[in-house]
Design a protein around this motif. Structure first.
Motif, PDB file in Angstrom:
ATOM      1  N   LYS A  86       0.912  -1.227   0.515  1.00  0.00           N
ATOM      2  CA  LYS A  86       0.212  -0.308  -0.006  1.00  0.00           C
ATOM      3  C   LYS A  86       0.655   1.094   0.026  1.00  0.00           C
ATOM      4  CE  LYS A  86      -3.650  -2.386   2.697  1.00  0.00           C
ATOM      5  NZ  LYS A  86      -4.716  -2.622   3.088  1.00  0.00           N
ATOM      6  N   SER A  87       1.757   1.351   0.233  1.00  0.00           N
ATOM      7  CA  SER A  87       2.966   1.773   0.437  1.00  0.00           C
ATOM      8  C   SER A  87       3.169   3.086  -0.932  1.00  0.00           C
ATOM      9  CB  SER A  87       3.861   2.094   0.843  1.00  0.00           C
ATOM     10  OG  SER A  87       3.737   1.766   2.713  1.00  0.00           O
ATOM     11  N   ASN A  88       3.250   2.067  -2.153  1.00  0.00           N
ATOM     12  CA  ASN A  88       3.582   2.387  -3.630  1.00  0.00           C
ATOM     13  C   ASN A  88       5.361   2.817  -3.052  1.00  0.00           C
ATOM     14  OD1 ASN A  88       3.163   2.902  -6.241  1.00  0.00           O
ATOM     15  ND2 ASN A  88       2.266   5.560  -5.545  1.00  0.00           N
ATOM     16  N   LEU A  89       6.176   2.025  -2.919  1.00  0.00           N
ATOM     17  CA  LEU A  89       7.630   2.738  -2.415  1.00  0.00           C
ATOM     18  C   LEU A  89       8.258   1.626  -3.828  1.00  0.00           C
ATOM     19  CD1 LEU A  89       8.570   0.031   0.447  1.00  0.00           C
ATOM     20  CD2 LEU A  89       8.002   2.753   0.712  1.00  0.00           C
ATOM     21  N   ALA A 107      14.272  -3.529   8.479  1.00  0.00           N
ATOM     22  CA  ALA A 107      13.871  -2.164   7.643  1.00  0.00           C
ATOM     23  C   ALA A 107      13.415  -3.411   6.356  1.00  0.00           C
ATOM     24  CB  ALA A 107      14.695  -2.028   7.113  1.00  0.00           C
ATOM     25  N   ALA A 108      11.655  -3.369   6.068  1.00  0.00           N
ATOM     26  CA  ALA A 108      11.780  -3.643   4.532  1.00  0.00           C
ATOM     27  C   ALA A 108      12.391  -3.437   3.147  1.00  0.00           C
ATOM     28  CB  ALA A 108       9.776  -4.453   4.649  1.00  0.00           C
ATOM     29  N   LEU A 109      12.916  -3.627   3.325  1.00  0.00           N
ATOM     30  CA  LEU A 109      13.426  -3.087   1.715  1.00  0.00           C
ATOM     31  C   LEU A 109      12.656  -3.679   0.208  1.00  0.00           C
ATOM     32  CD1 LEU A 109      15.776  -1.163   0.320  1.00  0.00           C
ATOM     33  CD2 LEU A 109      16.864  -3.097   0.203  1.00  0.00           C
ATOM     34  N   HIS A 110      12.236  -2.293  -0.660  1.00  0.00           N
ATOM     35  CA  HIS A 110      11.735  -2.798  -1.729  1.00  0.00           C
ATOM     36  C   HIS A 110      12.860  -2.444  -2.564  1.00  0.00           C
ATOM     37  CE1 HIS A 110       8.711  -3.071  -4.485  1.00  0.00           C
ATOM     38  NE2 HIS A 110       9.589  -1.666  -5.655  1.00  0.00           N
ATOM     39  N   SER A 111      13.504  -4.397  -2.904  1.00  0.00           N
ATOM     40  CA  SER A 111      14.860  -4.010  -2.969  1.00  0.00           C
ATOM     41  C   SER A 111      14.947  -3.407  -5.410  1.00  0.00           C
ATOM     42  CB  SER A 111      15.744  -5.160  -3.225  1.00  0.00           C
ATOM     43  OG  SER A 111      14.530  -6.424  -3.978  1.00  0.00           O
ATOM     44  N   HIS A 112      14.031  -3.951  -5.978  1.00  0.00           N
ATOM     45  CA  HIS A 112      13.730  -3.035  -7.145  1.00  0.00           C
ATOM     46  C   HIS A 112      12.568  -3.030  -7.743  1.00  0.00           C
ATOM     47  CE1 HIS A 112      12.985  -7.330  -9.029  1.00  0.00           C
ATOM     48  NE2 HIS A 112      13.774  -7.528  -7.835  1.00  0.00           N
ATOM     49  N   GLU A 113      12.499  -2.493  -9.081  1.00  0.00           N
ATOM     50  CA  GLU A 113      11.144  -2.684  -9.049  1.00  0.00           C
ATOM     51  C   GLU A 113      11.044  -3.739 -10.189  1.00  0.00           C
ATOM     52  OE1 GLU A 113       8.816   0.353  -9.422  1.00  0.00           O
ATOM     53  OE2 GLU A 113      11.213   1.705  -9.137  1.00  0.00           O
ATOM     54  N   GLY A 114       8.839  -3.660 -10.011  1.00  0.00           N
ATOM     55  CA  GLY A 114       8.631  -4.609 -10.467  1.00  0.00           C
ATOM     56  C   GLY A 114       8.177  -6.001  -9.036  1.00  0.00           C
ATOM     57  N   CYS A 115       9.607  -5.876  -7.993  1.00  0.00           N
ATOM     58  CA  CYS A 115       9.345  -7.182  -6.752  1.00  0.00           C
ATOM     59  C   CYS A 115       8.216  -6.836  -5.985  1.00  0.00           C
ATOM     60  CB  CYS A 115      11.069  -6.153  -6.421  1.00  0.00           C
ATOM     61  SG  CYS A 115      10.755  -8.180  -5.316  1.00  0.00           S
ATOM     62  N   GLN A 116       7.083  -7.707  -6.080  1.00  0.00           N
ATOM     63  CA  GLN A 116       5.897  -7.616  -4.894  1.00  0.00           C
ATOM     64  C   GLN A 116       6.443  -8.258  -3.557  1.00  0.00           C
ATOM     65  OE1 GLN A 116       3.574  -6.981  -6.045  1.00  0.00           O
ATOM     66  NE2 GLN A 116       4.503  -6.958  -8.727  1.00  0.00           N
TER      67      GLN A 116
END
Length: 158
Positions: A86-89, A107-116
């Motif tokens: 929901k954070s649109n990271l 920390a939860a890391l959104h590591s790269h684009e397209g990763c769910q």
């Protein structure tokens, strides 16, 4: 020794310490200054996962990089993944993992684009969370950081 959830360190640490000791003798110039571990550190039900265990015994700074979140201090895998979704990271963005007691566990890391799915970073030994996140960010070409992916790929071959 069989895998027992929550006790990975007792199975893996003796082998990893042995490898580090061999490296210190045979290739001291390659001895690591930092370990990135495929497992949790303080973000662990007992507050002391594989990365913490290995870091303390080897006295090397360590970062825990988990692919799954154990239930810790009110934090659950499903809830954290919902918050991240929901954070649109953007790639490289993090969500601090703050438990119900107010403690920052990692920390939860959104590591790269397209990763769910995020990865979960926590401090193991002799490193700050900000530094751990910065190091992991620099190593992410895919969901899991390259040093962790390479070791995982190598271990699958044996």
């Amino acid at each position: 020794m069989p895998y027992i959830a929550g006790f990975l360190a007792f199975r893996e640490t003796p082998v990893l310490l042995g490898l580090l000791q061999k490296m210190a003798v045979k290739e001291p110039a390659l001895y690591p200054q930092l370990l990135m571990v495929d497992g949790n550190a303080i973000l662990h039900p007992r507050g002391f996962g594989l990365a913490s265990h290995l870091g303390v015994l080897a006295d090397i700074p360590t970062i825990g990089v988990g692919k799954n979140l154990h239930h810790v201090d009110g934090l659950t895998n499903l809830e954290v993944r919902n918050v991240v979704a929901k954070s649109n990271l953007q790639a490289g963005d993090v969500v601090p993992l703050i438990g119900s007691t107010g403690q920052v566990w990692g920390a939860a890391l959104h590591s790269h684009e397209g990763c769910q799915k995020p990865i979960f970073i926590s401090i193991g030994h002799r490193i700050s969370l900000d530094t751990a996140v910065a190091v992991v960010r620099c190593c992410c070409l895919h969901r899991v950081p390259e040093p962790v992916r390479q070791v995982f790929s190598f271990s699958q071959l044996q």
